[in-house]
Scaffold this motif. Structure first.
Motif, mmCIF file in Angstrom:
data_model
loop_
_atom_site.group_PDB
_atom_site.id
_atom_site.type_symbol
_atom_site.label_atom_id
_atom_site.label_comp_id
_atom_site.label_asym_id
_atom_site.label_seq_id
_atom_site.Cartn_x
_atom_site.Cartn_y
_atom_site.Cartn_z
ATOM 1 N N LYS A 1 18.976 13.691 -27.828
ATOM 2 C CA LYS A 1 20.229 14.439 -27.730
ATOM 3 C C LYS A 1 19.972 15.944 -27.750
ATOM 4 C CE LYS A 1 23.269 10.926 -29.770
ATOM 5 N NZ LYS A 1 24.155 10.571 -30.913
ATOM 6 N N VAL A 2 19.093 16.368 -28.653
ATOM 7 C CA VAL A 2 18.768 17.792 -28.757
ATOM 8 C C VAL A 2 18.033 18.254 -27.491
ATOM 9 C CG1 VAL A 2 17.417 19.501 -30.025
ATOM 10 C CG2 VAL A 2 18.737 17.786 -31.272
ATOM 11 N N GLY A 3 17.130 17.418 -26.989
ATOM 12 C CA GLY A 3 16.427 17.754 -25.761
ATOM 13 C C GLY A 3 17.370 17.883 -24.583
ATOM 14 N N ASN A 4 18.372 16.998 -24.512
ATOM 15 C CA ASN A 4 19.351 17.086 -23.438
ATOM 16 C C ASN A 4 20.171 18.361 -23.549
ATOM 17 O OD1 ASN A 4 22.522 15.825 -22.668
ATOM 18 N ND2 ASN A 4 20.929 16.008 -21.111
ATOM 19 N N GLU A 5 20.459 18.790 -24.773
ATOM 20 C CA GLU A 5 21.182 20.055 -24.970
ATOM 21 C C GLU A 5 20.353 21.234 -24.458
ATOM 22 O OE1 GLU A 5 22.133 20.179 -29.097
ATOM 23 O OE2 GLU A 5 23.682 18.626 -28.968
ATOM 24 N N ARG A 6 19.026 21.201 -24.692
ATOM 25 C CA ARG A 6 18.160 22.256 -24.175
ATOM 26 C C ARG A 6 18.160 22.244 -22.651
ATOM 27 N NH1 ARG A 6 14.480 20.488 -28.284
ATOM 28 N NH2 ARG A 6 13.299 19.353 -26.696
ATOM 29 N N TYR A 7 18.133 21.050 -22.084
ATOM 30 C CA TYR A 7 18.140 20.915 -20.627
ATOM 31 C C TYR A 7 19.423 21.506 -20.042
ATOM 32 C CZ TYR A 7 18.595 18.501 -16.121
ATOM 33 O OH TYR A 7 18.785 18.197 -14.802
ATOM 34 N N ILE A 8 20.565 21.181 -20.658
ATOM 35 C CA ILE A 8 21.849 21.703 -20.184
ATOM 36 C C ILE A 8 21.867 23.228 -20.263
ATOM 37 C CG2 ILE A 8 24.329 21.785 -20.642
ATOM 38 C CD1 ILE A 8 24.071 18.909 -21.719
ATOM 39 N N ALA A 9 21.321 23.755 -21.342
ATOM 40 C CA ALA A 9 21.322 25.201 -21.550
ATOM 41 C C ALA A 9 20.215 25.912 -20.770
ATOM 42 C CB ALA A 9 21.169 25.500 -23.043
ATOM 43 N N ASN A 10 19.432 25.128 -20.012
ATOM 44 C CA ASN A 10 18.337 25.686 -19.226
ATOM 45 C C ASN A 10 17.312 26.386 -20.106
ATOM 46 O OD1 ASN A 10 16.992 26.075 -16.806
ATOM 47 N ND2 ASN A 10 17.908 28.083 -16.463
ATOM 48 N N GLN B 1 -1.396 5.768 -25.656
ATOM 49 C CA GLN B 1 -0.045 6.329 -25.589
ATOM 50 C C GLN B 1 0.780 5.829 -26.762
ATOM 51 O OE1 GLN B 1 2.634 4.686 -22.517
ATOM 52 N NE2 GLN B 1 0.987 3.293 -21.900
ATOM 53 N N LYS B 2 1.714 6.634 -27.184
ATOM 54 C CA LYS B 2 2.587 6.289 -28.303
ATOM 55 C C LYS B 2 3.987 6.822 -28.000
ATOM 56 C CE LYS B 2 2.039 4.334 -32.459
ATOM 57 N NZ LYS B 2 1.377 3.028 -32.661
ATOM 58 N N PRO B 3 4.662 6.272 -26.983
ATOM 59 C CA PRO B 3 5.963 6.809 -26.575
ATOM 60 C C PRO B 3 7.017 6.651 -27.663
ATOM 61 C CG PRO B 3 5.528 4.725 -25.477
ATOM 62 C CD PRO B 3 4.273 5.102 -26.185
ATOM 63 N N ASN B 4 7.868 7.653 -27.761
ATOM 64 C CA ASN B 4 8.934 7.633 -28.762
ATOM 65 C C ASN B 4 10.120 6.775 -28.340
ATOM 66 O OD1 ASN B 4 7.687 9.455 -30.606
ATOM 67 N ND2 ASN B 4 8.263 11.158 -29.282
ATOM 68 N N ALA B 5 10.339 6.651 -27.052
ATOM 69 C CA ALA B 5 11.496 5.897 -26.556
ATOM 70 C C ALA B 5 11.142 5.204 -25.254
ATOM 71 C CB ALA B 5 12.700 6.812 -26.358
ATOM 72 N N ILE B 6 11.837 4.100 -25.009
ATOM 73 C CA ILE B 6 11.749 3.374 -23.747
ATOM 74 C C ILE B 6 13.042 3.649 -22.986
ATOM 75 C CG2 ILE B 6 11.546 1.101 -22.669
ATOM 76 C CD1 ILE B 6 10.409 0.165 -25.472
ATOM 77 N N ILE B 7 12.923 4.121 -21.750
ATOM 78 C CA ILE B 7 14.103 4.427 -20.960
ATOM 79 C C ILE B 7 14.122 3.537 -19.726
ATOM 80 C CG2 ILE B 7 15.471 6.224 -19.844
ATOM 81 C CD1 ILE B 7 14.896 6.924 -22.725
ATOM 82 N N LEU B 8 15.183 2.745 -19.584
ATOM 83 C CA LEU B 8 15.410 2.002 -18.348
ATOM 84 C C LEU B 8 16.442 2.783 -17.548
ATOM 85 C CD1 LEU B 8 15.253 -0.350 -16.389
ATOM 86 C CD2 LEU B 8 16.882 -1.599 -17.822
ATOM 87 N N GLU C 1 12.333 12.584 -17.850
ATOM 88 C CA GLU C 1 11.652 13.525 -18.767
ATOM 89 C C GLU C 1 12.321 14.894 -18.771
ATOM 90 O OE1 GLU C 1 8.567 10.384 -17.911
ATOM 91 O OE2 GLU C 1 10.082 11.472 -16.738
ATOM 92 N N LEU C 2 12.791 15.339 -17.612
ATOM 93 C CA LEU C 2 13.471 16.630 -17.544
ATOM 94 C C LEU C 2 14.818 16.583 -18.262
ATOM 95 C CD1 LEU C 2 12.813 17.776 -13.865
ATOM 96 C CD2 LEU C 2 11.626 18.489 -15.944
ATOM 97 N N ILE C 3 15.550 15.495 -18.053
ATOM 98 C CA ILE C 3 16.878 15.360 -18.643
ATOM 99 C C ILE C 3 16.821 15.485 -20.161
ATOM 100 C CG2 ILE C 3 18.708 13.661 -19.116
ATOM 101 C CD1 ILE C 3 18.255 12.652 -16.235
ATOM 102 N N PHE C 4 15.779 14.908 -20.763
ATOM 103 C CA PHE C 4 15.660 14.925 -22.221
ATOM 104 C C PHE C 4 14.657 15.964 -22.717
ATOM 105 C CE2 PHE C 4 17.106 10.444 -21.510
ATOM 106 C CZ PHE C 4 18.332 10.584 -22.140
ATOM 107 N N ASP C 5 14.134 16.784 -21.812
ATOM 108 C CA ASP C 5 13.179 17.827 -22.173
ATOM 109 C C ASP C 5 12.023 17.246 -22.987
ATOM 110 O OD1 ASP C 5 12.086 20.363 -22.280
ATOM 111 O OD2 ASP C 5 13.158 20.911 -24.112
ATOM 112 N N GLN C 6 11.411 16.207 -22.449
ATOM 113 C CA GLN C 6 10.302 15.551 -23.123
ATOM 114 C C GLN C 6 9.022 15.742 -22.314
ATOM 115 O OE1 GLN C 6 10.763 13.835 -26.288
ATOM 116 N NE2 GLN C 6 12.548 15.149 -25.976
#
Length: 207
Positions: free
Chosen positions: A14-23, A41-48, A58-63
């Protein structure tokens, strides 16, 4: 690094997405993976997510590199290969959060609705298989919308269908695998849905 709790990771996204929105993206490109990432590898989240070029996860969540285990398929549909991929990451890496990420103006969902409106529309057998997986999530919405005989607001129907399709994929992951179902019941895995707005960049996480 120890696996993070699903709610901690959700907050990070959520915080990463806020950074993405704010550029204000904080992630810098890595030309060469660090040695630790090469070995494991040790990914924090799985995204489908959907394959749509406007929804780069990755860009959307700034990861950064190695942070997310991403599975992308048109319409973010669930098939055995997607379930197996989620099972693999959850068991192999201990990842605690799965997000099914749909997005606005989804072409696959739109194609499914067009097929309902125009049953004579032709799609290749492979594309038809994707449309058929989306169809159950939007069929009731279409029938309810057309039952009154009024003109159908296609944009509204598509928007509602996108969310319904995400919710169906979440349910299929939760109940289409004994492994995932047991992990969810034990509290070791959280599976949620979300929708990305391609116009604003905002991700809306479903309750």
């Amino acid at each position: 690094m120890a696996n993070l709790d699903a709610k901690q990771v959700l907050e990070m996204l959520k915080v990463g997405n806020e950074r993405y929105i704010a550029n204000l993206s904080s992630t810098k490109p890595l030309m060469i993976p660090p040695p630790t990432l090469v070995r494991e590898q040790k990914p924090n989240a799985i995204i489908l997510g959907c394959s749509d070029a406007r929804a780069p996860v990755e860009l959307i969540f700034d990861q950064g590199l190695g942070d997310l285990f991403v599975i992308r398929v048109a319409g973010n549909v669930v098939a055995p290969s997607q379930i197996g991929s989620v099972e693999f990451a959850a068991e192999k890496f201990g990842t605690r959060l799965v997000v099914v990420l749909g997005h606005s103006h989804c072409g696959a969902v739109t194609a499914c609705i067009e097929a309902l409106v125009n049953p004579d529309a032709y799609y290749s057998p492979n594309l038809q298989s994707i449309v058929d997986r989306i169809r159950p999530s939007v069929l009731n919405l279409h029938e309810i919308t057309t039952a009154a005989g009024d003109d159908v607001d296609m944009d509204e129907l598509i928007d509602r269908s996108i969310r319904a399709n995400v919710s169906m994929s979440v349910s299929q992951l939760k109940h289409g695998s004994r492994i995932l179902e047991d992990m969810v019941k034990s509290g070791d895995l959280l599976i949620i849905g979300a929708e990305y707005d391609v116009a604003t960049g905002k991700v809306d996480f479903f309750d």
